[in-house]
Design a protein around this motif. Structure first.
Motif, short mmCIF file in Angstrom:
data_model
loop_
_atom_site.label_atom_id
_atom_site.label_comp_id
_atom_site.label_asym_id
_atom_site.label_seq_id
_atom_site.Cartn_x
_atom_site.Cartn_y
_atom_site.Cartn_z
N GLY A 337 67.75 72.81 -16.71
CA GLY A 337 66.59 71.34 -16.87
C GLY A 337 65.28 71.56 -17.08
O GLY A 337 64.30 69.93 -16.64
N LEU A 340 63.36 67.76 -19.36
CA LEU A 340 64.55 66.78 -19.66
C LEU A 340 64.52 65.02 -18.71
O LEU A 340 64.42 64.84 -19.09
N ASP A 341 62.77 66.06 -17.94
CA ASP A 341 62.64 64.42 -17.14
C ASP A 341 61.36 63.91 -18.64
O ASP A 341 60.91 62.88 -18.26
N ARG A 342 61.07 65.17 -19.77
CA ARG A 342 60.49 64.27 -21.36
C ARG A 342 60.92 64.42 -21.93
O ARG A 342 60.79 65.34 -23.02
#
Length: 433
Positions: A337, A340-342
């Protein structure tokens, strides 16, 4: 007007590198923008990168089974056993990585099943293989739709060693017809690649025909889908069979894929008209033919261009020489992870890390295969050698027959003694696979 063997192999490696990056993009980058419209990465790569990967897998199989002239007799039997070992190892790697549950559909276990299904086809020529590709593309989806509703399923989860133990029937069912890359319809890609590999891919004229013919097939299948869904009333029939979906839902299924609106991750079975859509990953006849056309066009174009600018494409080709290792590492990284937010940063890091590792490995090891490619090669070569016997020299370590995912290898040379086969050297980036 022909290209050299080196140029041809570089072109195939470049195509594999492009497919790898495309699959990374689908796994990492968002599907939709702020207006809920498909992003550029989704529009370009959804379904197409995986299809190109599978077609190139078929091409690779010909280089270990005689090239333009299919093997016969004991050498053919040896190639089949080598492929069986190769298939089982790749499938095992996929089932193992699935235990980490990365946020991506894992193609490796399906690849293993595709390779097992390809074993009986290794002795055939291009015409039979092209006919088989058409048969799988047309009849495979029909069979898939006919039986899938009565078979157990993993409900969208990837096959893993855990599911193989707890629900073997659903695992096998998904590998064949119910999963993200169902083997029965996807054999169309393998057969198409096998048919291409039986031709002279060094020929400039063939490369041009591939680029033009692939574009024609992609355009023709798209036009036929539009005609069937529009003037022939396909959308109307779909609305009647699934009234809960609505016109916008029908449109979105065509753009995004069946999992976006359907009640499960697979193509709805409420109407045979679903088989006329071009939704990515839907595995309909027209979607398969459309993606095969695009894959053939891309391969032909890359072969043409790479033969003129091999140096410029060397980083992509180096990545394409060890796709099993890089793809597996990419999935493991996804499972953490990290970033993965970017997605933009994550995509850049995954691509850069893959390219950097490939280049460093190639230079440090003097062109040897990637770690997983070497593992698969050694095991499959041992199986091949057991069938051929001690009278035939084994492939040198680091220069064996093709055992990467997928990829070219030196075309086997026939020995005068009983048609035995030895592996010729190759002139490809990073050495042989």
């Amino acid at each position: 007007m022909t290209s050299t063997k080196k140029q041809r192999l570089i072109g195939v490696d470049v195509a594999r590198g492009l497919a790898l990056i495309g699959m990374m993009a689908i796994h990492i980058l968002p599907e939709a923008d702020d207006n809920f419209e498909p992003t550029l990465s989704w529009t370009l790569f959804a379904g197409r990168s995986a299809g190109l990967f599978a077609l190139l897998a078929g091409v690779s199989l010909t280089f270990t089974s005689g090239g333009r002239t299919p093997l016969k007799g004991r050498p053919l039997t040896a190639a089949k056993w080598a492929l069986a070992v190769r298939a089982l190892i790749i499938m095992s790697i996929g089932l193992l990585i699935a235990l980490l549950n990365p946020p991506a559909a894992i193609i490796l276990a399906y690849y293993g099943m595709l390779f097992l299904m390809a074993i009986p086809l290794l002795g055939f020529g291009p015409r039979v293989l092209a006919a088989a590709a058409l048969g799988f593309a047309v009849l495979g989806p029909i069979f898939m739709q006919a039986v899938r509703g009565s078979l157990p399923t993993l409900d969208g989860y990837d096959p893993s060693f855990a599911t193989l133990v707890t629900d073997p029937a659903a695992t096998i069912s998904d590998l064949f017809v119910g999963g993200s890359y169902p083997a029965i319809p996807w054999m169309a890609y393998i057969c198409a690649g096998l048919a291409l590999g039986r031709l002279d891919l060094r020929s400039h004229a063939l490369q041009v025909r591939m680029a033009v013919g692939g574009l024609g097939l992609a355009t023709g299948s798209w036009l036929l889908s539009e005609l069937l869904l529009g003037p022939f009333g396909g959308r109307t029939h779909l609305l009647e069979s699934t009234p809960w979906m609505g016109a916008k839902g029908i449109r979105d299924v065509q753009i995004w894929g069946p999992d976006s609106w359907a009640p499960d991750p697979t193509l709805p079975t409420t109407s045979g008209w679903w088989l006329t859509i071009l939704s990515p990953y839907s595995s309909t006849p027209l979607e398969l033919l459309n993606t095969i056309g695009i894959a053939v066009m891309v391969l032909g174009a890359v072969l043409l261009v790479a033969s003129k600018a091999a140096t410029a494409f060397m980083p992509l080709a180096t990545m394409g020489g060890m796709t099993l290792t890089l793809y597996s590492a990419h999935l493991v990284a996804l499972s953490t992870g990290f970033l993965l937010d970017r997605p933009g940063v994550a995509m850049a890091m995954h691509t850069f890390a893959a390219a950097l590792f490939a280049v460093i490995w190639r230079n440090v090891t003097a062109g040897k295969q990637g770690p997983l490619e070497g593992l698969v090669s050694r095991a499959s070569n041992r199986a091949r050698q057991r069938v051929l016997g001690s009278g035939v020299p084994a492939a040198k370590p680091g220069n064996p027959a093709a055992d990467s995912l997928p990829g070219p290898a030196p075309e086997p040379k026939h020995n005068a003694r009983e048609g035995a086969v030895t592996s010729a050297g190759t002139d490809r980036p990073g050495g042989a696979q």
